[in-house]
Design a protein around this motif. Structure first.
Motif, PDB file in Angstrom:
ATOM      1  N   LYS A 190       1.082  -0.828  -0.206  1.00  0.00           N
ATOM      2  CA  LYS A 190      -0.193   0.215   0.466  1.00  0.00           C
ATOM      3  C   LYS A 190       0.965   1.118   0.185  1.00  0.00           C
ATOM      4  O   LYS A 190       1.508   1.487   0.790  1.00  0.00           O
ATOM      5  N   GLN A 191       0.630   2.417  -1.401  1.00  0.00           N
ATOM      6  CA  GLN A 191       1.759   3.171  -1.252  1.00  0.00           C
ATOM      7  C   GLN A 191       2.920   3.055  -1.099  1.00  0.00           C
ATOM      8  O   GLN A 191       3.474   3.125  -0.232  1.00  0.00           O
ATOM      9  N   VAL A 192       3.790   2.161  -2.017  1.00  0.00           N
ATOM     10  CA  VAL A 192       4.921   1.524  -1.419  1.00  0.00           C
ATOM     11  C   VAL A 192       5.904   3.231  -2.099  1.00  0.00           C
ATOM     12  O   VAL A 192       7.576   2.630  -1.848  1.00  0.00           O
ATOM     13  N   LEU A 193       5.319   3.309  -2.955  1.00  0.00           N
ATOM     14  CA  LEU A 193       6.559   4.984  -3.106  1.00  0.00           C
ATOM     15  C   LEU A 193       6.296   6.247  -2.270  1.00  0.00           C
ATOM     16  O   LEU A 193       6.865   6.873  -2.410  1.00  0.00           O
ATOM     17  N   ASP A 194       5.671   5.952  -1.769  1.00  0.00           N
ATOM     18  CA  ASP A 194       5.033   7.249  -0.504  1.00  0.00           C
ATOM     19  C   ASP A 194       5.937   6.239   0.821  1.00  0.00           C
ATOM     20  O   ASP A 194       5.430   5.706   1.277  1.00  0.00           O
ATOM     21  N   LYS A 195       7.934   6.798   0.579  1.00  0.00           N
ATOM     22  CA  LYS A 195       8.521   6.257   1.391  1.00  0.00           C
ATOM     23  C   LYS A 195       9.044   7.352   2.392  1.00  0.00           C
ATOM     24  O   LYS A 195       9.066   6.840   3.723  1.00  0.00           O
ATOM     25  N   LEU A 196       7.841   8.914   2.635  1.00  0.00           N
ATOM     26  CA  LEU A 196       8.056   9.353   3.794  1.00  0.00           C
ATOM     27  C   LEU A 196       6.689   9.118   4.223  1.00  0.00           C
ATOM     28  O   LEU A 196       5.969   8.606   4.501  1.00  0.00           O
ATOM     29  N   GLN A 197       7.522   9.424   6.086  1.00  0.00           N
ATOM     30  CA  GLN A 197       7.114   9.527   7.435  1.00  0.00           C
ATOM     31  C   GLN A 197       5.675  10.489   6.965  1.00  0.00           C
ATOM     32  O   GLN A 197       4.225   9.822   7.075  1.00  0.00           O
ATOM     33  N   VAL A 198       5.586  11.749   6.383  1.00  0.00           N
ATOM     34  CA  VAL A 198       4.222  12.593   6.466  1.00  0.00           C
ATOM     35  C   VAL A 198       3.433  12.352   5.156  1.00  0.00           C
ATOM     36  O   VAL A 198       2.023  12.601   5.456  1.00  0.00           O
TER      37      VAL A 198
END
Length: 664
Positions: A97-105
């Protein structure tokens, strides 16, 4: 140098354990649980060596560079996850789930704020293709990320929700791609939803974008339905890059990050030539020469490769240790073969300015380093040195919007463990000067004001100018009356009104930027039950009657709370700010007078009552003069305390105080 494989490592550890035992047992060696293979050696194992990809097997005609663009929450990241799974870049699991969304925010807020790159390998009809995917943000505050990503692409996937249809940011992103002359592949997502209406969305696409409905691809990214057709459409409809590996090296730096051990990691798109480890390269911006330490592709994790060729997208590490050395939009070329620099990127135009100060001045150096490293990764933020009597040395930062400012502040806290004070956000005003002395001091007759404390007096100015934006609102027609009323309260001028289908309407308004920057989006979502969408673009400056409003606490002006207000709204805004401050500022042992003032005229006042000890508790009866004496002594003490006492404004008050009450 010998490096063990995973199998030889396990045998080595078993043998070591058996030697420590009181007796040697071959059987115990065979049945014992294998030892875990160290992570630091895994990268050198034989499996890792086999996985090294020869990028020379992908000529330019077999490369496709594309971005995924869409409105917020239309399924960009979910589609990216499915594409990564189909091409084998990641394993198929329920955890993707959202693999490319790496930032904590990004994980916490559920939105994409940073464009991410991934190289995919796909075989169609016996031919191997290299597909370079860039997943982009959908919120208007991060449109600069989108425009930079498009510079490295030849086409886009325009994702549209089958339930919500075309939204404001969908239109804005389409025109960004259209202006860049990119091929557009429309993808209608979420067809599995109960209320999905793909036929209606196809008609909207045909009417607004003039794209035949036969070109639309209906998918469900969540279930993986029809996603394979998207990859086929990318290969068939998006052209390959028109480049040649025989040309001299020419690489565009379209993004970068900072690693404390390896220095600057630059994301590059090659527009000519090739680059390999040990290559001597020169920066067109700094004129410095570097030796390439490592190159590779993102799959989406870093994977080193021997070379990168023209038309390909990857990362490069070349020993850049200073953040100032990595300029977004820079051109890298071979040391011995200078080339004409690429056009680069148009500078981002800040829409919101805010002061940023360390909570403790001893942390100034750490905060300065953190801001430099974070602005390397987010080049749309502008930085100017600033200082305040109350808060000390700091910076005046420019952002693309309020959400952008909040995300930047959150990333500073999470990634660099810094705590800051943010002042009230303001927009950049202009003033046409009339005083010859001021014109000589500034060197021009028109100045830009990014700090409200520097707002010139009316006597020295011919006219004030405020920034404006052209706003686009798309909403169901049942909310049309409420939306028009809201826009009128924000001094907006209607420019256009078009029905995009039987039930949805698109409005265009010219807004003063100051009226929408803080809470207009929240108010719009509230009155439309979340169905309206909003996007805006810069529309220049217009003349306006503006005044500077000071906030006084016990007669002392608070520089960080100075605001610029339109003359028609100054009384309303002053009263509202005093009321909100009276709720935020904690009570003291003395009375606090909160006042809004324009020049020397007080236009609003609120009072925070003091804590009060009952000094009459010990008086049981007796003469009234005794009670009056005790009360008088208490009043004198509080009056003295008020003179020497200081009032601290909580650091979260600077943004909270500007939030408007819901418009009646």
């Amino acid at each position: 140098m010998f490096l063990p494989t995973e199998r030889t490592w396990c045998l080595f550890v078993r043998l070591k354990r058996s030697c420590r035992a009181s007796f040697f047992s071959y059987r115990s060696m065979r049945t014992e649980k294998p030892a875990p293979f160290p992570a630091f050696l895994r990268q050198y194992s034989s499996k890792a060596v086999k996985d090294v990809v020869d990028m020379g097997q992908f000529p330019a005609e077999n490369i496709r560079n594309f971005s995924i663009i869409a409105h917020v929450d239309h399924g960009k990241s979910t589609l990216a996850d499915r594409l990564l799974e189909i091409t084998g870049a990641i394993a198929k699991t329920d955890q993707n789930k959202q693999v490319l969304d790496k930032l904590q925010v990004e994980r916490e807020r559920g939105i994409t704020v940073k464009a991410q790159t991934a190289s995919l390998f796909y075989n169609q009809d016996g031919t191997n293709y290299l597909l370079n995917l860039i997943d982009t943000p959908g919120h208007v505050d991060f449109s600069y990320e989108v425009s930079r990503s498009l510079s490295a692409c030849q086409g886009v996937l325009l994702v549209i929700d089958a339930n919500e249809g075309i939204q404001a940011q969908t239109v804005a992103n389409f025109y960004l791609a259209f202006e860049a002359q990119l091929s557009v592949v429309p993808v209608i997502n979420k067809i599995d939803l109960k209320n999905a209406d793909p036929e209606r969305v196809e008609k909207q696409i045909e009417k607004i974008f003039d794209i035949p409905k036969e070109d639309c691809i209906r998918i469900s990214a969540k279930l993986g339905t029809n996603v394979e057709r998207v990859l086929q459409a990318v290969i068939e409809r998006i052209p390959p890059p028109t480049v040649s590996a025989r040309d001299p090296l020419k690489a565009l730096v379209f993004d970068s990050t900072f690693d404390p051990y390896r220095g600057v990691i630059a994301n590059i798109a090659l527009f000519g030539g090739e680059v390999h480890k040990g290559h001597k390269i020169t920066s067109a911006y700094t004129k410095k020469t570097y030796e390439v330490n490592q190159i590779g592709i993102l799959t989406p994790s870093e994977q080193p490769t021997p070379k990168l060729y023209a038309g390909q997208v990857g990362y490069l590490i070349a020993g850049m240790k200073e953040t100032a050395e990595a300029q977004i939009g820079d051109t890298l070329f071979s040391h011995k073969q200078p080339v004409e620099p690429l056009p680069g990127f148009k500078s981002a135009k800040p829409m919101v300015f805010a002061g940023m100060y360390p909570v403790d001045q001893s942390e100034y150096g750490n905060l300065k380093s953190a801001i430099e490293k974070l602005t390397l990764n987010d080049s749309s933020v502008t930085v100017h040195r600033d200082s305040s009597l109350a808060l000390g040395a700091g910076w005046r930062l420019g952002f693309l919007g309020l959400l952008h400012m909040e995300v930047f502040n959150q990333r500073l806290e999470q990634e660099y463990n810094t705590s800051v004070i943010l002042t009230a956000p303001t927009v950049p005003y202009k003033a046409v000067l009339s005083s010859a002395q001021l014109i000589k001091a500034h060197g021009e007759n028109e100045i830009t004001i990014i700090n409200p404390a520097e707002f010139p007096d009316k006597q020295a100015v011919v006219e004030y100018l405020e920034p404006t934006v052209m706003g686009t609102i798309i909403a169901p027609d049942e909310y049309l009356g409420k939306i028009i009323s809201l826009c009128q309260t924000r001094r907006a001028v209607q420019k256009d009104l078009v029905y995009i289908d039987d039930h949805r309407v698109m409005l265009k308004y010219l807004f003063p930027l100051n009226e929408i920057v803080v809470d207009f989006y929240d108010a719009l979502k509230s009155l439309s039950s979340g169905y309206a969408s909003f996007d805006y673009e810069d529309a220049g400056y217009q003349s306006a009657d503006l005044v500077k409003m000071d906030i006084l606490l016990n007669g002392n002006a608070v520089e960080e709370l100075i605001t610029i207000v339109h003359e028609d709204k100054v009384y309303k805004e002053g009263k509202a700010m005093c009321e909100r401050l009276s709720e935020i500022i904690p009570r003291q042992l003395f009375e606090i007078a909160i006042q809004a003032a324009v020049g020397k005229k007080i236009i609003a006042r609120e009072t925070v009552k003091p804590y009060r000890k009952n000094v009459l508790a010990k008086c049981y009866g007796g003469d009234i003069s005794r009670k009056m004496k005790l009360l008088k002594r208490q009043a004198e003490g509080k009056k003295k305390l008020r003179k020497i006492g200081s009032v601290e404004v909580p650091k979260d008050a600077f943004i909270t105080v500007l939030k408007r009450q819901p418009d009646k």
